[in-house]
Write a protein that holds these residues in place. Structure first.
Motif, mmCIF file in Angstrom:
data_model
loop_
_atom_site.group_PDB
_atom_site.id
_atom_site.type_symbol
_atom_site.label_atom_id
_atom_site.label_comp_id
_atom_site.label_asym_id
_atom_site.label_seq_id
_atom_site.Cartn_x
_atom_site.Cartn_y
_atom_site.Cartn_z
ATOM 1 N N GLU B 85 11.435 29.116 -16.491
ATOM 2 C CA GLU B 85 11.970 29.920 -17.595
ATOM 3 C C GLU B 85 11.864 31.402 -17.224
ATOM 4 O OE1 GLU B 85 9.537 28.820 -20.902
ATOM 5 O OE2 GLU B 85 7.732 29.745 -20.086
ATOM 6 N N THR B 86 12.868 32.170 -17.604
ATOM 7 C CA THR B 86 12.882 33.582 -17.209
ATOM 8 C C THR B 86 13.228 34.487 -18.387
ATOM 9 O OG1 THR B 86 15.165 33.304 -16.514
ATOM 10 C CG2 THR B 86 13.515 33.117 -14.797
ATOM 11 N N TRP B 87 13.015 34.000 -19.593
ATOM 12 C CA TRP B 87 13.353 34.828 -20.766
ATOM 13 C C TRP B 87 12.414 36.024 -20.884
ATOM 14 C CZ3 TRP B 87 9.468 35.208 -24.391
ATOM 15 C CH2 TRP B 87 8.497 34.204 -24.394
ATOM 16 N N PHE B 88 11.202 35.900 -20.359
ATOM 17 C CA PHE B 88 10.291 37.046 -20.384
ATOM 18 C C PHE B 88 10.317 37.660 -18.990
ATOM 19 C CE2 PHE B 88 6.485 39.546 -20.671
ATOM 20 C CZ PHE B 88 6.437 39.915 -22.006
ATOM 21 N N ARG B 89 11.023 38.751 -18.839
ATOM 22 C CA ARG B 89 11.274 39.291 -17.510
ATOM 23 C C ARG B 89 10.063 40.079 -17.000
ATOM 24 N NH1 ARG B 89 16.182 42.499 -16.627
ATOM 25 N NH2 ARG B 89 16.125 41.561 -14.558
ATOM 26 N N GLN B 150 5.944 36.682 -28.814
ATOM 27 C CA GLN B 150 6.935 37.022 -27.788
ATOM 28 C C GLN B 150 8.157 36.104 -27.846
ATOM 29 O OE1 GLN B 150 6.868 39.795 -26.371
ATOM 30 N NE2 GLN B 150 4.723 40.431 -26.232
ATOM 31 N N GLU B 151 7.960 34.883 -28.355
ATOM 32 C CA GLU B 151 9.138 34.026 -28.559
ATOM 33 C C GLU B 151 10.064 34.683 -29.575
ATOM 34 O OE1 GLU B 151 7.876 30.178 -29.824
ATOM 35 O OE2 GLU B 151 7.466 29.501 -27.783
ATOM 36 N N VAL B 154 10.999 38.574 -27.930
ATOM 37 C CA VAL B 154 11.820 38.662 -26.716
ATOM 38 C C VAL B 154 12.850 37.539 -26.671
ATOM 39 C CG1 VAL B 154 11.798 38.650 -24.183
ATOM 40 C CG2 VAL B 154 9.983 39.828 -25.448
ATOM 41 N N ARG B 155 12.371 36.301 -26.784
ATOM 42 C CA ARG B 155 13.289 35.187 -26.554
ATOM 43 C C ARG B 155 14.357 35.125 -27.645
ATOM 44 N NH1 ARG B 155 13.617 29.658 -27.212
ATOM 45 N NH2 ARG B 155 11.651 29.479 -28.319
ATOM 46 N N LEU B 156 13.943 35.280 -28.905
ATOM 47 C CA LEU B 156 14.903 35.193 -30.014
ATOM 48 C C LEU B 156 15.370 36.568 -30.475
ATOM 49 C CD1 LEU B 156 13.282 32.263 -32.042
ATOM 50 C CD2 LEU B 156 15.096 32.155 -30.323
ATOM 51 N N ARG B 157 15.052 37.620 -29.709
ATOM 52 C CA ARG B 157 15.515 38.983 -29.990
ATOM 53 C C ARG B 157 15.314 39.391 -31.447
ATOM 54 N NH1 ARG B 157 19.668 39.674 -25.677
ATOM 55 N NH2 ARG B 157 19.354 37.853 -24.397
#
Lengths: 345, 345
Positions: B85-89, B150-151, B154-157
């Motif tokens: 997974e790369t949603w958190f860069r 962070q979900e 970041v992931r769900l903006r």
């Protein structure tokens, strides 16, 4: 032909690549030493497994013997700025492998499963298996005292003499279902030209593994080995010096003696420069094939692989004959290096 | 003037940078939210702490609000190839920070000590301290259910509405000796323009921390805050929407109300666009200073820092007067943005 190859790092990876070239997809299983594993910067690093994976994926750095071709070094550079130790170099893309492995292993995924996942993602057509899922750590007693293997191997550049070798944790290691299944399905067992002391010996020391090999050999499955010491010099690494400081012959004969003692060997492949050792090796028991063993490119990897499988097939035939009546099959001829075709076909 | 600044990520880091610019080396301690921390790819990541560190070290990426300027992305690219997974860069050099932290914390080094080491290696002249050494994880109940911060972030903006916020583990968190010492030595406490709900609230929720602040205020140490919501809009992030969905005023007044309720506030700094809220804020208790609060460059960071310390110093003087007899010190004037000099000096 279903083949199980026992391998360490560079030499093992090269022969595995040769085998992969000549076998059908899925026929090759490489069982890889994990005694060299280490934890560094909190990462679970498995150098031999990764060298085999990268080599079989066609992304290995071609000269240094570890890592990925065309690597960048940003993480390492910043770790140095932060004052962290950097004697064990890890490229950026290589670090992705270790992060992937570390994360999954922390969640309880077995190293074997992680390795299979990595192989799939990297497009490797063969099976790559760690020798065991339990942690085993090779330690060496040297003129500088007991050292972790990578301290000796990388940090101290193999300068101290090795006086004793231990595989810590080996008593709790077990043969994985995947290694067992591969050995039970094998039609040939190949021992790569890896360091016999710290690459092949840890694999053979996994409790139960030699018994699986013995069972396979009783079924008539031939085991064929090759020396990574040629003309008394290790092709790479400190195998020759280690053999010497441990009081063994630092020659292909010394290597053969180890494998015979482990009950491992039907055929031993000697390089042409070691032809004079053939009689002595044969006196230990195994058949001997003399050929070119040094793998300098893809073609010579495939050629050695072909030699070894050809010798194994012949030996398997002999043993089948022995079991059925006793007539000897014709002895294999060395392949013609010019064409890469076995003369015996 | 020894200053303790309570801070989250971007806004907190900018104000901390302003404070660092105008204070003597070592006078600033930034106590940073760790509720946003996460474990990803086996790495211990502390986003707010790192944003503050990178900003104070002068290496922060200037626009995106996280990470290091001029980053490369080799590790992340390879992780993507491996199917991770790369949603958190995470940039390559940033990963070095996380490896450094993860490794030390696994060896039992406290997050506070690791952060001090990182700050030293990065050449940061101020003290940067995590709010606590115990793990605290902000979780939000949203229209999509309970999520790790962070979900959501970041992931769900930040798309789902936040209906409830919890700081998991906060009951076992303790004030570190370093935070306690900083608060006991403080001559002013500054609350940065960070998200009041998920950046400042976790810090204040560390058991014992508000009591330390109360003790400091009893000693006459002024506490001065500023809103990260200006003109009803968060300068960055979802603070305005979170305030609204939690049923609070999504304005600087709502922010002030939170800090007053926590017993935190002597002076509140309002942006000029929020001048009409001054009376309402003053009615809650604190003094109010109206000035430009938006930090667009190094100069405006220093200017806001100066404003806040000037207001704090004045308030401290008032409180000292109050304690000694009751005469009021002159009220502070807004700094002249053209010169960066406080008019009250």
């Amino acid at each position: 032909m279903r083949v199980v190859c026992l391998a360490g790092g560079v030499g093992g990876a090269k022969l595995a690549d040769g085998l992969q070239q000549i076998l059908a997809p899925g026929e090759l299983t490489v069982v890889v030493n994990t005694g060299d594993d280490l934890e560094i910067h909190s990462l679970a690093v498995s150098p031999d497994v990764d060298t085999v994976l990268y080599t079989l994926a066609g992304i290995a750095e071609p000269t240094q013997g570890w890592g990925i071709a065309g690597e960048s070094w940003q993480v390492m550079g910043q770790l140095a700025r932060l004052g962290d130790e950097t004697w064990f170099r890890l490229g950026d893309r290589d670090i992705a492998t270790h992060l992937f492995r570390t994360d999954r292993q922390r969640r309880g995924v077995r190293p074997t499963e992680v390795t299979i996942e990595l192989a799939r993602s990297l497009g490797v057509q063969s099976r790559v298996l760690p020798m065991t899922d339990e942690p085993v750590r090779t330690r060496v007693r040297t003129t500088d005292g007991w050292l972790d293997f990578q301290e000796y191997f990388v940090r101290l550049r193999q300068e101290p003499s090795v006086l004793e070798v231990r595989f810590e944790g080996i008593e709790n290691a077990t043969v994985t279902p995947e290694v067992r299944d591969a050995l039970r399905a094998a039609e040939a067992i190949v021992v790569a030209p890896s360091n016999p002391i710290v690459s092949i010996a840890p694999i053979l020391a996994v409790p139960g593994l030699l018994a699986e090999i013995a069972t396979a050999r009783q079924r008539g499955v031939p085991a064929v080995g090759v020396s990574g010491i040629v003309g008394g010099k290790a092709l790479r690494g400190p195998a020759d010096r280690m053999m010497e400081s441990l009081g063994e012959d630092s020659t292909a004969l010394g290597v053969a003696r180890r494998y015979v003692a482990a009950g491992l060997l039907d055929v031993f492949v000697l390089d042409r420069v070691d032809e004079e050792l053939a009689a002595a090796v044969r006196a230990l028991g195994p058949e001997v094939v003399v050929t070119d063993t040094i793998m300098t490119d893809a073609g010579s990897r495939a050629l050695l692989a072909r030699e070894m499988l050809s010798a194994a097939a012949w030996q398997g035939a002999v043993r089948a004959e022995d079991r059925h009546a006793g007539g000897a099959a014709p002895r294999p001829q060395a392949a013609d290096p010019a064409t890469g075709e076995e003369a015996s076909r």
